[in-house]
Each structure stands twice: as structure tokens, then as C-alpha cells.
Design an enzyme around this catalytic site. Sequence first.
Site, PDB file in Angstrom:
ATOM      1  N   LYS A   1      10.612 -57.244  -7.334  1.00 53.30           N
ATOM      2  CA  LYS A   1      10.463 -58.215  -8.735  1.00 53.30           C
ATOM      3  C   LYS A   1      11.578 -58.015  -9.528  1.00 53.30           C
ATOM      4  O   LYS A   1      12.248 -57.013  -9.439  1.00 53.30           O
ATOM      5  CB  LYS A   1       9.040 -57.952  -9.280  1.00 53.30           C
TER       6      LYS A   1
ATOM      7  N   ARG B   1      -3.284 -60.011  -1.484  1.00 51.14           N
ATOM      8  CA  ARG B   1      -4.236 -60.705  -0.564  1.00 51.14           C
ATOM      9  C   ARG B   1      -4.225 -60.008   0.791  1.00 51.14           C
ATOM     10  O   ARG B   1      -5.359 -60.277   1.535  1.00 51.14           O
ATOM     11  CB  ARG B   1      -3.781 -62.232  -0.310  1.00 51.14           C
TER      12      ARG B   1
HETATM   13  N1  BES Z   1       0.603 -58.892  -8.964  1.00 48.30           N
HETATM   14  C1  BES Z   1       1.099 -60.144  -8.766  1.00 48.30           C
HETATM   15  C2  BES Z   1       0.419 -61.252  -9.677  1.00 48.30           C
HETATM   16  C3  BES Z   1       0.676 -61.041 -11.125  1.00 48.30           C
HETATM   17  C4  BES Z   1       1.850 -61.422 -11.828  1.00 48.30           C
HETATM   18  C5  BES Z   1      -0.037 -60.364 -11.976  1.00 48.30           C
HETATM   19  C6  BES Z   1       1.779 -61.410 -13.088  1.00 48.30           C
HETATM   20  C7  BES Z   1      -0.087 -60.233 -13.160  1.00 48.30           C
HETATM   21  C8  BES Z   1       0.889 -60.814 -13.921  1.00 48.30           C
HETATM   22  C9  BES Z   1       1.029 -60.366  -7.378  1.00 48.30           C
HETATM   23  O1  BES Z   1       0.862 -59.207  -6.294  1.00 48.30           O
HETATM   24  C10 BES Z   1       2.278 -61.396  -6.948  1.00 48.30           C
HETATM   25  O2  BES Z   1       3.397 -60.701  -7.121  1.00 48.30           O
HETATM   26  N2  BES Z   1       2.108 -62.483  -6.735  1.00 48.30           N
HETATM   27  C11 BES Z   1       3.272 -63.464  -6.411  1.00 48.30           C
HETATM   28  C12 BES Z   1       2.610 -64.087  -5.115  1.00 48.30           C
HETATM   29  C13 BES Z   1       4.056 -65.050  -4.678  1.00 48.30           C
HETATM   30  C14 BES Z   1       5.066 -64.106  -3.970  1.00 48.30           C
HETATM   31  C15 BES Z   1       3.391 -66.048  -3.598  1.00 48.30           C
HETATM   32  C16 BES Z   1       3.543 -64.163  -7.647  1.00 48.30           C
HETATM   33  O3  BES Z   1       2.510 -64.708  -8.405  1.00 48.30           O
HETATM   34  O4  BES Z   1       4.481 -64.432  -7.908  1.00 48.30           O
HETATM   35 MN    MN Z   2       2.880 -58.684  -5.729  1.00 46.59          MN
END
Ligand code: BES
Ligand code: MN
Length: 512
Positions: free
Chosen positions: A288, A362
Site C-alpha cells: 500500500k 477474502r
Molecule cells: N483492509 C483493506 C480494505 C480497507 C481499506 C479497509 C481502507 C479499511 C480502509 C483490504 O485488505 C484491501 O486492501 N482491499 C483492497 C482490495 C483491492 C486490492 C481489490 C482495496 O480495497 O483496495
Molecule cells: Mn489489503
Amino acid sequence: MSSAPDRQLGPDLAIATSIGDAADVLVIGLVSGPGSSDGPDADATPVPVVGDGILDDAQLAEISASLTAVGASAGAGEISRIVAPASIGASSILAVGMGARSALDDPDTVRRAAGVAARTLTGVGRVVTTLSTVDLGAAAEGFFLGAYRFEEFRSDKTRSTKAPLASVALLPGTAARDAAAELDRARSIATAVAVARDFVNTPPSHLYPEEFANRARTLGETAGLEVEILDDTALIEQGYGGIVGVGKGSSRLPRLVRLAYRSGASDAKKVALVGKGVTFDTGGISIKPAAGMENMTSDMGGAAAVVATVVLAAQLGVGVDVTATVPMAENMPSSTAQRPGDVLTQYGGITVEVINTDAEGRLILADAIVRACADDPDYLIDTATLTGAQMVALGTRTPGVMGTDDFRDRVAGISRRIGENGWAMPFPEELSADLKSRVADLANVTNHRWGGMLSAGIFLREFVADGVEWAHIDVAGPAFNTGGPWGYTPKGGTGVPVRTMISVIEDIAALG
Ligand code: BES
Ligand code: MN
Ligand code: ZN
């Protein structure tokens, strides 16, 4: 129930029979008066919400005159402080705006007003309130949750000098039946929400899978639950490929926690809870951006809520069997981390191509859902801080609820009734084709970003056994408040969706 045994999570709550003379502050509500528009911020001639027969006409007239003098507003969350009539024991009155009188039909109006009062009255010893004449349980929850504080990691240098509100005496309405039982229930529910908040607020340096599992064990054993913890070796041996894959980049090894409450009734319905417990989400190799990454301390918010809820179900003695299946892992990049393009085998045998290691929630949930379904539950609720797309679609305060149609709608309806405001979302069928993989049964992401909350839900659907009524609650925004405090919601961990899940469990106990 408490995460640290010596920690008081909220104020003492008691039933009051009169205003008495032991309180420092009387807390009342204000609704907009006749002649004003019915809008939520209408502030003409506000009317005090004080129940029946608690204050006499002279006292009411004096209070109204003082409120007019300070220009008190009935706008939701507005506060006014006045000197109390000399004939009242309390020395001052805090009046909290609640909007239009019709808003009193929503218990969350009471909960929020009580929360605002609790946040305002730091350093105050004893409060008495008439908010409870409208809804005693909601008032009790609001005071408890609004007074919540988390200062475990502050030294004296920055710890607040004012203590949180210490005690609240609640005046029941004339129609109240079993006030003592209603108060006990509210205290248990609010305590469970505070326990979930504590877990979320504990930083990833101090809450990693092994430690989280140990704390869940302590809570579970204290509540008389059956507890089983699978460690990294057991997870590998038993084929939990999703949890192992996500966890293998970290020196803090993953866990799967199982907690079970049995109601004792032979014909009880079975509810399975599953919660995402990523104790920190860097994204892994699909790392990230740095900005805001610290908020990924909240990526175990689903797990926190599920652990708190199964313990609460036991405390309330609900008439359904409840299990919690809680996968815990830390998503880190390293030479042992899983790679984009790796294929893993989920518990139960479905293979997944990991296109993006940041879609890790997931993967651990899929293993846990298959495990939970092996017990043949009637209902399954999973909850997770699963997608940023949840916030794009619904904002930061509205959980997205997906699943099998009837149960999804039931969960969303209950969530709105109790003030967590979940909203039902669809599974557009065209998205399922976008989860096809070049090499495996499924890919963990689509090749586009549209409907990201929904495609995550569609991925999970592949792992839910046929015949199980299922709801998936995405709380990416609602579990963690990065803005300022509001109502009974502090900054940081919120405890959402504990109250939705316990209310659904109670609804199932009542109606099947
Ligand atoms: N934990 C994150 C989602 C999240 C984002 C929770 C911001 C709280 C605040 C999750 O694991 C994630 O990174 N999801 C990705 C999915 C994508 C790679 C398809 C996302 O939401 O960008
Ligand atoms: Mn994630
Ligand atoms: Zn995550």
C-alpha cells in the site's frame, strides 16, 4: 467482560427513582417546539424532554426561561448549559438537542444525545438524566459508549487530567416495565462494544495474531465458551491455505480461533460468526502507499466484533447456539511472503490465484467460512474491513450488507433499527465472470475496479455452503473513525457491527 481485567470500560449506571439531590448535573433533551419547521436543525422555541411528573410546573417554567435566555437550540447534538433551579438537587443542567419530536421514535436519537452528554461531561462525578424516559436502554448505551476512552499507550505527559464521567442515574419513563433488566442488558451490550473498540485501538506492535488469540481465549474461557486455537503448524497440516498464504510474510505467525457458545436447547438454531482478523495490513508485496497506512491497525475490526459478540451472546444467555471462527494473520512483504501470481489451496480444496496480495481479507475469510459451514449452521454472518470500495460506495458510516437475499435484507433492516445503519447491496451477476483465473478455480480480484465491494462479496459466496442463510457485512469505514468524535462514537475503534450482530442473534432466537 473486559479486555484488561483492571480496566473500567464505562461509567456506573443505575436506575433513579427521582432527580434527588446527589447529582452534579441533570441531563435533559431538547426537541424543536410547535411552530418551528420539522427539520432536524429547527431551533425555534425548543421544548425540554423531561418525562412525566418528574419536574413541577414552576421548575419547568424556570428551566424554559433559562434555555431561552441562552438561546438553546434543539438542533441534533447542540448543547446548552444552564444553572439549575434551586429546588433541584443538581447544580446545573445540560440540555442536548435531539431535533424534531418525531426523531424520538428512533432510539438512536436518544443514544446519540446521551453520547454527546457523556463526551461533554468529562470530570463530572454524578449525572442524573431524563433522556431515559424516552428509551432507557438507548440512554444507558449512549452514556456508556460516549464516555469510552482509550489511554493505555499515553504516559502522564499526555493522559487527560479530567476523569471520564463516573456515574449516571437514569430515570425510567412511566411506561417502563422491567427497568433493571433493561439496564443490565444495555450495560452488557455497551461493554461488548467497548471490548471490540479496545481490540481495534490496541496497536499492531502489541496486538498480533498470537496475542489476539490469547486475549480471545481469556475472554472466551471467562465467559464459559469452548475455545480452540489452531497455530501455524496446525493450519499448515489441516490445509488452511488462505490463512497460511496471507500470514507467511510475517514473523508473527497466523492463528485460527474458534469460540463456541451452546444455549443448551436441543432444537436451538445455529448461528456461525466469522470475522477478518488482519492485525496489520501493509498490502504485502502489492504494498500500500505510505499515506494512511497506519489506519490498517483497524484491519482486525471484524474479528474484534465477532469475538465480543459471541462472548456477549453467552452473557445474555441467548437461545441460539453461536460459534465464532476467527482467522488472524499479519499481511507483510518479505522474502517469505506470497507473491502476485502464486496459487494457493483454500480449506476445502478450491484453488485461488493471488493476483493482488492486498486482497488478503477474502483469502483468510474463505478458509474460515468453509470451516464454519462444516458445523452445518442455519445462519452465517461474516464481517470484515474488506474493501476501500465500501467507503467509495456508502461513505464511512454505512456498512454494506450482502449475502442471500432474505437474510441480507433482514440483517440490514435490523442494523438500521439499532443505529448502525447497514445497507443492502446486490451481487450483479456479470461480476462473477470477472473473478475467473487463467490457472486456478478463482482469481482473488477482478481485472478492473468497478463494484469492488460487491466482487469481494461474490468471491466469498463461492465458499458458503448451499442452504446456509448468509450475510456479509463490509465495515471498512464504519469500524474505525478517522474523523472527529460524534454522538456516542469516538475517534478510532467504534465497535461496529457488534450491536447489529447481537440484535440479529436475538431476532433469530425470537423468530427462528
Ligand atoms: N483492509 C483493506 C480494505 C480497507 C481499506 C479497509 C481502507 C479499511 C480502509 C483490504 O485488505 C484491501 O486492501 N482491499 C483492497 C482490495 C483491492 C486490492 C481489490 C482495496 O480495497 O483496495
Ligand atoms: Mn489489503
Ligand atoms: Zn485488509
